[in-house]
Design an enzyme around this catalytic site. Structure first.
Site, short mmCIF file in Angstrom:
data_model
loop_
_atom_site.label_atom_id
_atom_site.label_comp_id
_atom_site.label_asym_id
_atom_site.label_seq_id
_atom_site.Cartn_x
_atom_site.Cartn_y
_atom_site.Cartn_z
N ASP A 189 22.86 14.30 34.13
CA ASP A 189 23.83 14.95 34.60
C ASP A 189 23.98 16.40 34.16
O ASP A 189 23.59 16.87 33.00
CB ASP A 189 25.37 14.60 34.57
CG ASP A 189 26.43 14.92 35.29
OD1 ASP A 189 26.04 15.79 36.44
OD2 ASP A 189 27.61 14.88 35.14
N ASN A 248 24.60 11.58 46.61
CA ASN A 248 23.85 12.65 46.50
C ASN A 248 23.07 12.78 48.02
O ASN A 248 22.95 14.00 48.09
CB ASN A 248 23.05 12.56 45.45
CG ASN A 248 23.32 12.58 43.99
OD1 ASN A 248 22.81 12.05 43.03
ND2 ASN A 248 24.59 13.03 43.83
#
Length: 253
Positions: free
Chosen positions: A33, A81
């Site tokens: 991340d 995503n």
């Protein structure tokens, strides 16, 4: 070499020297991340941030090899995503494809895809399938590449697979309900046959799982690191292992 770099290397060597390899996690899950935030902070484009994150993966696997880790699960792309704008998603998928090709070509890792292939473009599907096929016989670290992955979707897929298997075997729903248990569902997960993750690392300072390996992480230890993924260093990795080794895992006992 700058003084700061020298101090960092000496400190990393000291941490590594004190690491008990008998206490190293055998399976590490990593939520990669912070690529976009790293790019913004460094004056880079989003695509450059994703590429920098991809470039870090080979370093991580090298560190895992040095410390006797056996399985690594890398969350590269979630099902959420896939809703990102096309101008970001298309280059990101290209970076992921090149990364997976590179992992397969390296010759040290056994690549396994976890996630929903059907949600991905045809080219991405092909790359993932070929990488898995080409590395089947490799004895090195098993690298799960989580692409098009969502933890709740994995559980739903496992239950669906279990029900379809029972139907193929001629079982009734009543018979299935009688014998279904945790182990039956586990056998239908994307990671079937693998040990559950001992340690899950998330970079960027976020302290949540966001749906990562929801079923498998019931007894996992978590390590949340403030640094963005592209800036993740060996000393950050070693600190995570040191922190893990210092914990007393009781599994509810």
């Amino acid at each position: 070499m700058k003084l700061r770099d020298l101090v960092y290397r000496l400190y990393a060597r000291r941490v590594e020297g004190r690491l008990d390899h008998d206490q190293v996690p055998k399976h590490i899950g990593v939520i990669l991340d912070g690529n976009r935030r790293w790019a913004r902070a460094d004056g880079r484009t989003t695509e450059q941030g994703h590429q920098a994150g991809a470039d870090k993966i080979s370093e991580l696997l090298g560190w895992c090899e040095e410390t006797d880790v056996e399985v690594v699960t890398l969350w590269l792309l979630s099902t959420d995503n896939l809703d990102r704008p096309a101008k970001e998603l298309k280059p990101l998928l290209g970076i992921i494809e090149n990364t997976v090709r590179g992992l397969a070509a390296d010759g040290r890792w056994r690549v396994h895809h976890v996630g929903q292939l059907d949600l991905l473009p045809a080219e991405t599907q092909t790359v993932l399938k070929e990488a898995e096929q080409d590395t089947l016989g490799i004895k090195g670290i098993l690298v799960n590449v989580a692409v098009g992955y969502g933890g709740r979707q994995e559980i739903a897929d496992a239950v669906r697979s279990l029900v379809l298997e029972a139907a193929d075997n001629g079982s009734t729903f009543e018979e299935l309900a009688e014998r279904v248990d945790v182990e039956h569902i586990t056998e239908h997960l994307y990671t079937r046959g693998q040990p559950d993750p001992d340690l899950i690392i998330r970079t960027s300072g976020e302290q949540r799982l966001s749906g990562f390996m929801l079923w498998q992480s019931a007894h996992s230890e978590y390590y949340f690191c403030e640094v963005f993924w592209p800036a993740f260093r060996k000393v950050d990795f070693l600190r995570a292992l040191r922190d893990y080794a210092a914990r007393h895992r009781r599994y509810g006992g």
